[in-house]
Design a protein around this motif. Sequence first.
Motif, PDB file in Angstrom:
ATOM      1  N   PRO A  13      -3.438  -2.081  -4.770  1.00  0.00           N
ATOM      2  CA  PRO A  13      -4.808  -1.712  -4.436  1.00  0.00           C
ATOM      3  C   PRO A  13      -4.817  -0.808  -3.198  1.00  0.00           C
ATOM      4  CG  PRO A  13      -4.449  -4.052  -3.995  1.00  0.00           C
ATOM      5  CD  PRO A  13      -3.188  -3.519  -4.574  1.00  0.00           C
ATOM      6  N   GLY A  18     -10.843   1.434   4.896  1.00  0.00           N
ATOM      7  CA  GLY A  18     -10.268   1.144   6.214  1.00  0.00           C
ATOM      8  C   GLY A  18     -11.325   1.118   7.303  1.00  0.00           C
ATOM      9  N   SER A  19     -12.509   0.602   6.994  1.00  0.00           N
ATOM     10  CA  SER A  19     -13.610   0.679   7.974  1.00  0.00           C
ATOM     11  C   SER A  19     -13.314  -0.110   9.241  1.00  0.00           C
ATOM     12  CB  SER A  19     -14.916   0.184   7.346  1.00  0.00           C
ATOM     13  OG  SER A  19     -14.709  -1.077   6.729  1.00  0.00           O
ATOM     14  N   ARG A  20     -12.644  -1.248   9.142  1.00  0.00           N
ATOM     15  CA  ARG A  20     -12.330  -2.030  10.346  1.00  0.00           C
ATOM     16  C   ARG A  20     -11.323  -1.297  11.237  1.00  0.00           C
ATOM     17  NH1 ARG A  20     -10.934  -7.615   7.382  1.00  0.00           N
ATOM     18  NH2 ARG A  20     -10.418  -6.126   5.763  1.00  0.00           N
ATOM     19  N   LYS A  27      -6.823   4.006   6.234  1.00  0.00           N
ATOM     20  CA  LYS A  27      -5.634   3.571   6.990  1.00  0.00           C
ATOM     21  C   LYS A  27      -4.341   3.649   6.172  1.00  0.00           C
ATOM     22  CE  LYS A  27      -6.582  -1.187   5.675  1.00  0.00           C
ATOM     23  NZ  LYS A  27      -7.063  -2.508   6.119  1.00  0.00           N
ATOM     24  N   SER A  88     -10.655  -3.211  -8.036  1.00  0.00           N
ATOM     25  CA  SER A  88      -9.550  -2.242  -8.104  1.00  0.00           C
ATOM     26  C   SER A  88      -8.363  -2.831  -8.854  1.00  0.00           C
ATOM     27  CB  SER A  88      -9.132  -1.839  -6.688  1.00  0.00           C
ATOM     28  OG  SER A  88     -10.187  -1.145  -6.038  1.00  0.00           O
TER      29      SER A  88
HETATM   30  N1  CTP Z   1     -12.512  -1.585  -3.010  1.00  0.00           N
HETATM   31  C1  CTP Z   1     -11.279  -1.785  -2.497  1.00  0.00           C
HETATM   32  C2  CTP Z   1     -11.098  -2.349  -1.192  1.00  0.00           C
HETATM   33  C3  CTP Z   1      -9.804  -2.515  -0.707  1.00  0.00           C
HETATM   34  N2  CTP Z   1      -8.758  -2.129  -1.489  1.00  0.00           N
HETATM   35  C4  CTP Z   1      -7.394  -2.267  -0.975  1.00  0.00           C
HETATM   36  O1  CTP Z   1      -7.102  -3.629  -0.743  1.00  0.00           O
HETATM   37  C5  CTP Z   1      -6.147  -3.729   0.331  1.00  0.00           C
HETATM   38  C6  CTP Z   1      -6.557  -4.787   1.355  1.00  0.00           C
HETATM   39  O2  CTP Z   1      -7.900  -4.532   1.718  1.00  0.00           O
HETATM   40  P1  CTP Z   1      -8.379  -4.271   3.234  1.00  0.00           P
HETATM   41  O3  CTP Z   1      -7.300  -4.513   4.217  1.00  0.00           O
HETATM   42  O4  CTP Z   1      -9.687  -4.942   3.411  1.00  0.00           O
HETATM   43  O5  CTP Z   1      -8.605  -2.677   3.199  1.00  0.00           O
HETATM   44  P2  CTP Z   1      -9.986  -1.926   3.387  1.00  0.00           P
HETATM   45  O6  CTP Z   1     -10.998  -2.440   2.425  1.00  0.00           O
HETATM   46  O7  CTP Z   1      -9.666  -0.465   3.356  1.00  0.00           O
HETATM   47  O8  CTP Z   1     -10.371  -2.334   4.886  1.00  0.00           O
HETATM   48  P3  CTP Z   1     -11.866  -2.569   5.465  1.00  0.00           P
HETATM   49  O9  CTP Z   1     -12.315  -3.879   4.883  1.00  0.00           O
HETATM   50  O10 CTP Z   1     -11.631  -2.630   6.962  1.00  0.00           O
HETATM   51  O11 CTP Z   1     -12.694  -1.386   5.022  1.00  0.00           O
HETATM   52  C7  CTP Z   1      -6.024  -2.349   0.956  1.00  0.00           C
HETATM   53  O12 CTP Z   1      -4.772  -1.773   0.602  1.00  0.00           O
HETATM   54  C8  CTP Z   1      -7.197  -1.581   0.365  1.00  0.00           C
HETATM   55  O13 CTP Z   1      -6.909  -0.189   0.197  1.00  0.00           O
HETATM   56  C9  CTP Z   1      -8.939  -1.588  -2.767  1.00  0.00           C
HETATM   57  O14 CTP Z   1      -7.972  -1.243  -3.459  1.00  0.00           O
HETATM   58  N3  CTP Z   1     -10.198  -1.430  -3.249  1.00  0.00           N
END
Ligand code: CTP
Length: 240
Positions: A13, A18-20, A27, A88
């Motif tokens: 996935p 990468g909002s955080r 990221k 995803s």
């Molecule tokens: N709709 C999404 C959300 C997340 N991911 C993937 O799931 C993994 C773990 O998620 P997380 O660390 O939460 O990534 P992000 O969603 O990008 O981070 P944030 O919540 O800070 O935006 C990551 O490799 C991210 O790219 C994904 O494939 N589809």
Amino acid sequence: MSDSTPRLWAVVPAAGKGSRFGADCPKQYLDLGNAAVIEHSLHALLAEPRIATVVVALRGDDSHFQQLAVSRNSRVRAVQGGAERADSVELALASIAQDAGERDWVLVHDAARPCLSGSDLSRLIEECLARDCGGILAQPMVDTVKRANDRQQVVETVDRTVLWRAQTPQMFPLADLFSALADCRKRGVLVTDEASAIEATGGHVAIIQGSHRNIKITHREDLALAEFFLNELRAEGDSP
Ligand SMILES: Nc1ccn([C@@H]2O[C@H](COP(=O)(O)OP(=O)(O)OP(=O)(O)O)[C@@H](O)[C@H]2O)c(=O)n1
Ligand SMILES: C[C@](O)(CO)[C@H](O)COP(=O)(O)O
């Protein structure tokens, strides 16, 4: 699904924002030593010869992945991911369901976990196949754990001896995981990892202790730590 010799698939996935982390790009595309975060995660999987194909789930507007050499690897496929991580993963599984055998397995590994060691990956695969049971890499909880109320006041101290921090990869029979994710989606059950979906549909999940180095890059300070861990793994010959 065809019923052929069991194969091992991987799903990565990589469709998050990468909002955080708060960088200018997602990221998973940030530079980490000599490669992007996602390249390290994919190289760890591609170094495992038992993994036949790796399916990467990307954001619809992703313009980064196709610029990476790994996107042209013959064992790598890209599909469009969904709004949530579980979507995803389910979409990636849907893209291979027709090619997969009834007894195939799949392991799901976050693109944001670049410090996966070859030894951890091998142990997960071998334990799941030997036990014929899905499993996850995880770390025992080493901190004292508190349950708090909505005013961030401690309500109780939780018994940490039975608590584990789930990592990825998480490995399950492909058909079981595909069905569990679809069932959770239809029932509106939100799941943050593959094991949650298996649990919610009555399945069993084994815990295989993984390395503390297998961190998920979530916040800015995680990147430098990941680079340190990657250098350690490379020095030990436990990463590609
Ligand atoms: N709709 C999404 C959300 C997340 N991911 C993937 O799931 C993994 C773990 O998620 P997380 O660390 O939460 O990534 P992000 O969603 O990008 O981070 P944030 O919540 O800070 O935006 C990551 O490799 C991210 O790219 C994904 O494939 N589809
Ligand atoms: C799948 C996971 O990495 C296991 O710890 C975690 O649940 C991902 O959570 P996120 O909020 O999607 O980063």
